[in-house]
Design a protein around this motif. Structure first.
Motif, PDB file in Angstrom:
ATOM      1  N   SER A 177      -8.237  -1.230  -3.413  1.00 17.98           N
ATOM      2  CA  SER A 177      -7.619  -0.765  -2.164  1.00 17.98           C
ATOM      3  C   SER A 177      -8.041   0.670  -1.855  1.00 17.98           C
ATOM      4  CB  SER A 177      -6.092  -0.869  -2.252  1.00 17.98           C
ATOM      5  OG  SER A 177      -5.562   0.083  -3.161  1.00 17.98           O
ATOM      6  N   ALA A 178      -8.197   1.511  -2.903  1.00 19.68           N
ATOM      7  CA  ALA A 178      -8.654   2.878  -2.697  1.00 19.68           C
ATOM      8  C   ALA A 178     -10.088   2.875  -2.169  1.00 19.68           C
ATOM      9  CB  ALA A 178      -8.577   3.669  -4.006  1.00 19.68           C
ATOM     10  N   LEU A 179     -10.926   2.018  -2.751  1.00 21.40           N
ATOM     11  CA  LEU A 179     -12.308   1.921  -2.286  1.00 21.40           C
ATOM     12  C   LEU A 179     -12.372   1.415  -0.855  1.00 21.40           C
ATOM     13  CD1 LEU A 179     -15.237   2.273  -3.202  1.00 21.40           C
ATOM     14  CD2 LEU A 179     -15.206  -0.122  -3.933  1.00 21.40           C
ATOM     15  N   GLU A 180     -11.495   0.489  -0.504  1.00 17.77           N
ATOM     16  CA  GLU A 180     -11.468  -0.041   0.855  1.00 17.77           C
ATOM     17  C   GLU A 180     -11.043   1.043   1.852  1.00 17.77           C
ATOM     18  OE1 GLU A 180     -12.262  -2.594   3.820  1.00 17.77           O
ATOM     19  OE2 GLU A 180     -12.723  -2.805   1.674  1.00 17.77           O
ATOM     20  N   ASP A 181     -10.130   1.935   1.426  1.00 15.54           N
ATOM     21  CA  ASP A 181      -9.742   3.056   2.288  1.00 15.54           C
ATOM     22  C   ASP A 181     -10.955   3.926   2.617  1.00 15.54           C
ATOM     23  OD1 ASP A 181      -7.158   2.232   2.330  1.00 15.54           O
ATOM     24  OD2 ASP A 181      -6.411   3.712   0.881  1.00 15.54           O
TER      25      ASP A 181
ATOM     26  N   VAL B  75      -6.660   9.620  -3.373  1.00 12.04           N
ATOM     27  CA  VAL B  75      -7.526   8.436  -3.326  1.00 12.04           C
ATOM     28  C   VAL B  75      -8.389   8.357  -4.581  1.00 12.04           C
ATOM     29  CG1 VAL B  75      -9.414   7.299  -2.104  1.00 12.04           C
ATOM     30  CG2 VAL B  75      -7.564   8.371  -0.810  1.00 12.04           C
ATOM     31  N   LEU B  76      -8.936   9.484  -5.025  1.00 15.41           N
ATOM     32  CA  LEU B  76      -9.765   9.482  -6.225  1.00 15.41           C
ATOM     33  C   LEU B  76      -8.954   9.103  -7.461  1.00 15.41           C
ATOM     34  CD1 LEU B  76     -12.016  12.647  -5.680  1.00 15.41           C
ATOM     35  CD2 LEU B  76     -12.667  10.231  -5.469  1.00 15.41           C
ATOM     36  N   ARG B  77      -7.702   9.547  -7.520  1.00 18.43           N
ATOM     37  CA  ARG B  77      -6.838   9.175  -8.648  1.00 18.43           C
ATOM     38  C   ARG B  77      -6.547   7.682  -8.638  1.00 18.43           C
ATOM     39  NH1 ARG B  77      -3.565  12.801 -11.227  1.00 18.43           N
ATOM     40  NH2 ARG B  77      -3.045  10.961 -12.462  1.00 18.43           N
TER      41      ARG B  77
ATOM     42  N   GLU C 146       0.800  -1.206   0.000  1.00 20.10           N
ATOM     43  CA  GLU C 146       0.000   0.000   0.000  1.00 20.10           C
ATOM     44  C   GLU C 146       0.844   1.274   0.000  1.00 20.10           C
ATOM     45  OE1 GLU C 146      -3.320   0.317  -0.373  1.00 20.10           O
ATOM     46  OE2 GLU C 146      -3.158  -1.820  -0.800  1.00 20.10           O
ATOM     47  N   LEU C 147       1.970   1.249   0.721  1.00 16.65           N
ATOM     48  CA  LEU C 147       2.831   2.430   0.763  1.00 16.65           C
ATOM     49  C   LEU C 147       3.354   2.761  -0.627  1.00 16.65           C
ATOM     50  CD1 LEU C 147       4.301   4.643   2.299  1.00 16.65           C
ATOM     51  CD2 LEU C 147       6.118   2.998   2.822  1.00 16.65           C
ATOM     52  N   ALA C 148       3.760   1.733  -1.374  1.00 20.11           N
ATOM     53  CA  ALA C 148       4.252   1.948  -2.733  1.00 20.11           C
ATOM     54  C   ALA C 148       3.152   2.500  -3.635  1.00 20.11           C
ATOM     55  CB  ALA C 148       4.800   0.640  -3.306  1.00 20.11           C
ATOM     56  N   GLU C 149       1.944   1.967  -3.513  1.00 22.51           N
ATOM     57  CA  GLU C 149       0.837   2.429  -4.350  1.00 22.51           C
ATOM     58  C   GLU C 149       0.473   3.875  -4.021  1.00 22.51           C
ATOM     59  OE1 GLU C 149      -0.090   0.896  -6.882  1.00 22.51           O
ATOM     60  OE2 GLU C 149       1.019  -0.936  -6.419  1.00 22.51           O
ATOM     61  N   ARG C 150       0.520   4.224  -2.744  1.00 22.29           N
ATOM     62  CA  ARG C 150       0.214   5.599  -2.361  1.00 22.29           C
ATOM     63  C   ARG C 150       1.267   6.569  -2.911  1.00 22.29           C
ATOM     64  NH1 ARG C 150      -3.483   6.127   1.920  1.00 22.29           N
ATOM     65  NH2 ARG C 150      -4.163   4.134   2.785  1.00 22.29           N
ATOM     66  N   LEU C 151       2.529   6.142  -2.843  1.00 19.78           N
ATOM     67  CA  LEU C 151       3.600   7.001  -3.346  1.00 19.78           C
ATOM     68  C   LEU C 151       3.483   7.184  -4.856  1.00 19.78           C
ATOM     69  CD1 LEU C 151       6.145   8.627  -2.952  1.00 19.78           C
ATOM     70  CD2 LEU C 151       7.477   6.508  -2.988  1.00 19.78           C
ATOM     71  N   LYS C 152       3.187   6.092  -5.586  1.00 23.60           N
ATOM     72  CA  LYS C 152       3.029   6.202  -7.045  1.00 23.60           C
ATOM     73  C   LYS C 152       1.842   7.094  -7.392  1.00 23.60           C
ATOM     74  CE  LYS C 152       3.345   1.698  -7.734  1.00 23.60           C
ATOM     75  NZ  LYS C 152       3.373   0.383  -8.423  1.00 23.60           N
ATOM     76  N   ALA C 153       0.757   6.972  -6.636  1.00 28.11           N
ATOM     77  CA  ALA C 153      -0.410   7.822  -6.875  1.00 28.11           C
ATOM     78  C   ALA C 153      -0.059   9.291  -6.668  1.00 28.11           C
ATOM     79  CB  ALA C 153      -1.561   7.415  -5.961  1.00 28.11           C
ATOM     80  N   GLU C 154       0.749   9.563  -5.648  1.00 30.40           N
ATOM     81  CA  GLU C 154       1.158  10.938  -5.375  1.00 30.40           C
ATOM     82  C   GLU C 154       2.059  11.470  -6.490  1.00 30.40           C
ATOM     83  OE1 GLU C 154       1.798  14.621  -3.353  1.00 30.40           O
ATOM     84  OE2 GLU C 154       0.215  13.108  -3.403  1.00 30.40           O
ATOM     85  N   LEU C 155       2.971  10.637  -6.995  1.00 30.55           N
ATOM     86  CA  LEU C 155       3.859  11.076  -8.072  1.00 30.55           C
ATOM     87  C   LEU C 155       3.075  11.345  -9.352  1.00 30.55           C
ATOM     88  CD1 LEU C 155       6.906   8.674  -7.520  1.00 30.55           C
ATOM     89  CD2 LEU C 155       6.776  11.121  -7.007  1.00 30.55           C
TER      90      LEU C 155
ATOM     91  N   ARG D 136      -5.482  17.274  -0.924  1.00 25.04           N
ATOM     92  CA  ARG D 136      -4.437  16.425  -1.502  1.00 25.04           C
ATOM     93  C   ARG D 136      -4.746  14.954  -1.271  1.00 25.04           C
ATOM     94  NH1 ARG D 136      -0.431  13.570   0.320  1.00 25.04           N
ATOM     95  NH2 ARG D 136      -0.752  14.316   2.445  1.00 25.04           N
ATOM     96  N   GLU D 137      -5.173  14.612  -0.048  1.00 24.06           N
ATOM     97  CA  GLU D 137      -5.480  13.218   0.272  1.00 24.06           C
ATOM     98  C   GLU D 137      -6.703  12.722  -0.504  1.00 24.06           C
ATOM     99  OE1 GLU D 137      -4.132  12.479   4.822  1.00 24.06           O
ATOM    100  OE2 GLU D 137      -5.638  14.046   4.530  1.00 24.06           O
TER     101      GLU D 137
END
Length: 260
Positions: A212-216, A236-238, A31-40, A231-232
């Protein structure tokens, strides 16, 4: 950590650059990797002088349903609060070259009301395929067919090579020609199968990120989701939308389409 959503760079007049994935263990995973990629990805779409922490919750998520241009954040007069999003065509191009009639903005309130309803449908059991109006993982039948074709070609090549070893010298050239033709077909089908496998992996991975985004959102509830920072929310929407965007026309969200 790597991102399979980005295609290899293209070189003019030359074959595309080959990228070998998963050859080195990822530093960040899960999840940490996916969040970082989404942010980039989110930051890559900001552009200009906008700072990452100034990103609006709905940035890069909407497309004009008339001209296909991106819809940008509309804040009205200087220093006024954000009002909504509207088509960028009238500001990005010469007005005489783009005859887009979508000059009004769709308000943030209307957007949030619509998305709240859509998110509730998802949380209540609507499938991602139905939400995005997609069919289940694409290419499965084509991939099975390509694999069967490869097996058939491989068997034919083996048979020809065996027969060639027993054939007289007078027909050796014909066997070599036929083996060469089948080998070329095999390479073409093999590349096609590899492309289909890569697309299948990409779709499965994208679905995992979306789920995973929907589960969040499910964990914190929709009400508290809208209380997060812009930003958050945008991140999540992205993750949920992936390579899709909402289509807006006449101040209404009319559907979902591929990001351009």
């Amino acid at each position: 950590m790597y991102d399979e959503e980005f295609d290899p760079p293209q070189r003019h007049g030359k074959p595309p650059i080959k990228i070998y994935r998963n050859t080195i263990p990822a530093v960040l995973t899960g999840e940490l990797a996916e969040r970082l990629k989404a942010e980039l990805r989110r930051r890559a779409d900001i552009g200009g002088r906008t700072r990452p922490h100034d990103t609006n919750r709905f940035s890069s998520l909407f497309m004009c349903g008339e001209c296909g241009c991106a819809m940008v954040i509309y804040r009205g007069r200087k220093k006024s609060p954000t009002l909504g999003v509207r088509c960028i065509s009238r500001y990005q191009y010469n007005r005489s070259s783009v005859a887009c009639g979508q000059t009004k903005y769709i308000s943030h309130t209307d957007i949030q009301t619509h998305l709240t309803l859509q998110l509730q449908y998802l949380l209540d059991g609507m499938s991602l395929e139905e939400f995005f109006q997609l069919v289940p993982v694409q290419g499965t039948d084509q991939l099975d067919h390509a694999r069967q074709h490869l097996e058939m070609l491989s068997s034919q090549i083996d048979t020809l090579i065996h027969e060639q070893s027993l054939a007289p010298a007078a027909v050796q050239e014909r066997y070599r020609t036929n083996v060469q033709k089948l080998s070329e077909q095999y390479e073409i089908v093999q590349r096609r199968a590899a492309d289909l496998e890569a697309e299948q992996r990409h779709q499965l991975k994208r679905q995992h990120v979306q789920k995973s985004a929907l589960e969040d959102i499910r964990q914190i509830t929709i009400e508290k989701f809208w209380l997060l920072s812009d930003r958050e929310i945008n991140q999540v929407l992205r993750r949920l939308m992936g390579d899709k965007v909402f289509v807006v026309k006449d101040k209404q969200i009319i559907g979902i389409t591929d990001r351009r």
